[in-house]
Design an enzyme around this catalytic site. Structure first.
Site, PDB file in Angstrom:
ATOM      1  N   SER A 119      -5.174  -0.595   4.349  1.00  0.00           N
ATOM      2  CA  SER A 119      -5.195  -1.570   3.502  1.00  0.00           C
ATOM      3  C   SER A 119      -6.226  -1.350   2.318  1.00  0.00           C
ATOM      4  O   SER A 119      -6.999  -2.408   1.874  1.00  0.00           O
ATOM      5  CB  SER A 119      -5.366  -2.907   4.088  1.00  0.00           C
ATOM      6  OG  SER A 119      -4.391  -3.525   3.660  1.00  0.00           O
ATOM      7  N   SER A 120      -6.448  -0.133   1.886  1.00  0.00           N
ATOM      8  CA  SER A 120      -7.340  -0.049   0.777  1.00  0.00           C
ATOM      9  C   SER A 120      -7.249  -0.954  -0.669  1.00  0.00           C
ATOM     10  O   SER A 120      -7.925  -1.227  -1.278  1.00  0.00           O
ATOM     11  CB  SER A 120      -7.380   1.574   0.216  1.00  0.00           C
ATOM     12  OG  SER A 120      -6.396   1.977   0.112  1.00  0.00           O
ATOM     13  N   ASP A 160      -2.144  -8.369   4.615  1.00  0.00           N
ATOM     14  CA  ASP A 160      -3.197  -7.850   4.398  1.00  0.00           C
ATOM     15  C   ASP A 160      -4.289  -8.519   3.447  1.00  0.00           C
ATOM     16  O   ASP A 160      -5.421  -8.685   3.970  1.00  0.00           O
ATOM     17  CB  ASP A 160      -2.873  -6.585   3.665  1.00  0.00           C
ATOM     18  CG  ASP A 160      -2.078  -5.627   4.567  1.00  0.00           C
ATOM     19  OD1 ASP A 160      -1.987  -5.976   5.704  1.00  0.00           O
ATOM     20  OD2 ASP A 160      -1.231  -4.629   3.822  1.00  0.00           O
TER      21      ASP A 160
HETATM   22  C1  GLA Z   1       1.841  -2.827   4.606  1.00  0.00           C
HETATM   23  C2  GLA Z   1       2.037  -4.160   3.777  1.00  0.00           C
HETATM   24  C3  GLA Z   1       2.082  -5.325   4.838  1.00  0.00           C
HETATM   25  C4  GLA Z   1       2.820  -5.035   5.891  1.00  0.00           C
HETATM   26  C5  GLA Z   1       2.431  -3.921   6.571  1.00  0.00           C
HETATM   27  C6  GLA Z   1       3.368  -3.637   7.850  1.00  0.00           C
HETATM   28  O1  GLA Z   1       0.579  -2.767   4.991  1.00  0.00           O
HETATM   29  O2  GLA Z   1       0.988  -4.279   2.763  1.00  0.00           O
HETATM   30  O3  GLA Z   1       2.267  -6.424   3.883  1.00  0.00           O
HETATM   31  O4  GLA Z   1       4.220  -5.388   5.544  1.00  0.00           O
HETATM   32  O5  GLA Z   1       2.581  -2.636   5.804  1.00  0.00           O
HETATM   33  O6  GLA Z   1       3.017  -4.466   8.897  1.00  0.00           O
END
Ligand code: GLA
Length: 353
Positions: A119-120, A160
């Protein structure tokens, strides 16, 4: 550098570290009204904003020396798509929603590997929201960051930015996206989480992510939001592909709740088994893994003291997360890059300390 505001002669410089996150369980549930259990981690994106009184924002990044982008402080939604370089598009999208009082210079430095499932982009977005002066609780910040991603064409859910803003040190965050309610789940000291990078990179804009969102919407048109559906709804889905996608989401939400209970109760073997089941479901029913990721998961899982391993985040490459007994995995001794991760405060939690 931590969450810091300093006043300089020519204006205000504000610095914020947005933490990355690892999702312990509950993937591809958040855009279905389902549940997830991510935690904010001690890898992060540092954003510095030197306000100058100008009417433009200039952005530079340590990772891309020589590249820079500039856009007006007040940017309408149409002008954030297609901005070059691409990483600056998210900055413009956050600015267009956060509406900072003045322009200035943004500089980005990151320890979160890009496109790795940690989640950068949410880490960047929550840090930008903070330096641009967005007030409010973690949900307010998360909604703005999610809307910014949507503005650049990535149909992400909310987990995220919600954990990057609202995680608490020592805890994972149970999130119910149907009600947008959250609960802090303590991570016991005996639970060691190691993140291992498969090295395979993906971009959510070009991965099958949007296709999966559409498939889940097609299933939801028959049985309602998948995060609220149950196994008894599956036979109504006549298309076998949609039934498999739905089976993943329904099972994954049940596993999130069971995992939260097992983790908080220190039942780590049970927690590990749920991670294994989650990976299998993501591989077989949701087809969100790759052969390289599956091999890495199998390799790590075969090591003594490792209790469960799964892909994390969107998938199609990126990182995997392993739960082990203390000392089971030594990140420095692993061949692919690996990190021992511990839960930290999100930006809003830190601001309110
Ligand atoms: C990405 C998206 C999230 C989520 C994940 C899978 O990280 O940003 O919102 O959907 O994929 O769980």
């Amino acid at each position: 550098m931590d969450h810091r505001v300093t006043t300089q002669r020519h204006g205000t410089t504000r610095t914020c570290v947005g933490p990355g996150r690892v999702n312990l369980i509950g993937d591809h549930t958040d855009y279905n009204g389902g549940r997830a259990l991510p935690m904010a981690i001690d890898l992060g994106v540092t954003v510095t904003f030197a306000a100058s009184g100008a009417d433009r924002i200039e952005v530079t990044s340590e990772a891309y020396p020589g590249e820079a982008a500039a856009f007006p402080v007040v940017t309408d939604a149409d002008r954030v798509t297609g901005l070059e370089p691409a990483w600056a598009g998210l900055c413009a999208a956050v600015a267009s929603l956060a509406r900072p009082a003045t322009g200035g210079a943004v500089h980005i430095a990151s320890t979160v590997p890009r496109g790795s499932g940690l989640s950068s982009s949410a880490a960047l977005a929550v840090a930008l929201a903070d330096v641009f002066g967005v007030e409010g609780d973690a949900l307010v910040v998360a909604r703005l960051c999610q809307a910014a991603e949507h503005r650049i064409g990535v149909p992400v859910g909310i987990i995220d930015p919600l954990v990057c803003a609202g995680g608490h040190a020592g805890h994972a965050l149970w999130i119910d996206t149907a009600t947008e309610s959250t609960r802090q789940v303590p991570v016991p000291s005996g639970a060691e989480f190691t993140v291992v990078d498969s090295g395979q990179r993906r971009d959510l804009r070009t991965s099958p992510y949007a296709l999966r969102v559409a498939e889940c919407e097609a299933a939801a048109a028959v049985v309602g939001p998948l995060g609220l559906a149950g196994p008894a709804d599956l036979p109504a889905l006549r298309d076998p592909l949609l039934r498999r996608r739905a089976r993943h989401v329904i099972g994954e939400c049940e596993r999130v709740d069971a995992f939260a209970g097992a983790l908080a109760g220190g039942r780590l073997e049970a927690a590990g088994a749920l991670m294994d089941a989650s990976h299998l479901s993501l591989a077989e029913d949701f087809e969100a893994t790759t052969p390289e990721v599956d091999d890495l998961v199998a390799d790590l899982r075969s090591r003594p003291g490792v209790l469960g391993v799964r892909m994390t985040g969107a998938g199609w490459g990126g990182c995997v997360v392993a739960l082990g007994e203390p000392g089971a995995l030594d990140p420095t001794g692993l061949d692919p890059p690996a990190w021992r991760v511990t839960p930290v405060d999100g930006t809003v939690a830190r601001r309110n300390r």
